[in-house]
Every structure is written in C-alpha cells, then in structure tokens.
Design a protein around this motif. Structure first.
Motif, PDB file in Angstrom:
ATOM      1  N   CYS A  44       0.846  -1.192   0.000  1.00 30.12           N
ATOM      2  CA  CYS A  44       0.000   0.000   0.000  1.00 30.12           C
ATOM      3  C   CYS A  44       0.888   1.251   0.000  1.00 30.12           C
ATOM      4  O   CYS A  44       2.053   1.207   0.407  1.00 30.12           O
ATOM      5  N   ASP A  45       0.324   2.368  -0.412  1.00 35.18           N
ATOM      6  CA  ASP A  45       1.062   3.634  -0.388  1.00 35.18           C
ATOM      7  C   ASP A  45       1.487   4.025   1.025  1.00 35.18           C
ATOM      8  O   ASP A  45       2.470   4.745   1.203  1.00 35.18           O
ATOM      9  N   CYS A  46       0.767   3.539   2.038  1.00 34.84           N
ATOM     10  CA  CYS A  46       1.132   3.846   3.429  1.00 34.84           C
ATOM     11  C   CYS A  46       2.297   2.976   3.915  1.00 34.84           C
ATOM     12  O   CYS A  46       2.817   3.193   5.001  1.00 34.84           O
ATOM     13  N   TYR A  73      -7.974  -0.210  -3.536  1.00 40.29           N
ATOM     14  CA  TYR A  73      -7.398  -0.190  -4.875  1.00 40.29           C
ATOM     15  C   TYR A  73      -8.126  -1.216  -5.726  1.00 40.29           C
ATOM     16  O   TYR A  73      -8.511  -2.274  -5.235  1.00 40.29           O
TER      17      TYR A  73
END
Length: 88
Positions: A44-46, A73
């Motif tokens: 994930c982007d996190c 997503y």
C-alpha cells in the motif's frame, strides 16, 4: 589485435559430491523464488503489506483494501485472457 584463448578447467566429482551440489542448487532456486516474491509483494502507499481482497461478482477485478489505512485499490484479474483465443 590477437585473439586470446580461454581457460579450460576440468572438475571431477564423486557421486556424493554431485548429489550435494544438486541439493544446493535446488535450495538456491527455492530461495531465489522466495526473495522474488518478497520483492514483488503488493504494498500500500502507506507502506503496509497487509490487505484483504474482495472480488467483484463479474470476476474481472478485485478491490484490495489496506488493513492499516483502509485505502482501497482496484486490482485487475491477471488470470483472465486479454484477447480472444485464436486471434493473433
């Protein structure tokens, strides 16, 4: 320029040594596959690697939801064919 000759090395192994080398090669291959999985794991982007997938009824894609930040997503289903069979 003159062409250089290569070096030839001949190694001879007994049967036990050959079996040991095969075992090493087998495990090195498995290790390479596992490291490749880690490198290509979805993230994930996190930064979280934890997620849950929810498949659409059509089966064409999946919604992947991050367990940490709850971002979602759309992931296409790579198992579906991208073109008709028999077409070139």
């Amino acid at each position: 320029m003159a062409r250089r000759k290569g070096i030839t090395i001949r190694l001879e192994f007994d049967d036990k040594s050959k079996l040991k080398l095969r075992a090493i090669a087998k495990h090195v291959g498995a290790l390479a596959d596992e490291l490749d999985k880690i490198d290509n794991a979805w993230q994930c982007d996190c930064g979280s690697l934890d997620y849950s997938d929810h498949t659409y009824p059509s089966g064409t894609s999946v919604t992947r939801v991050c367990d940490k930040c709850k971002e979602s997503y759309i992931i296409p289903n790579e198992e579906l064919p991208t073109r008709l069979e028999g077409s070139d």
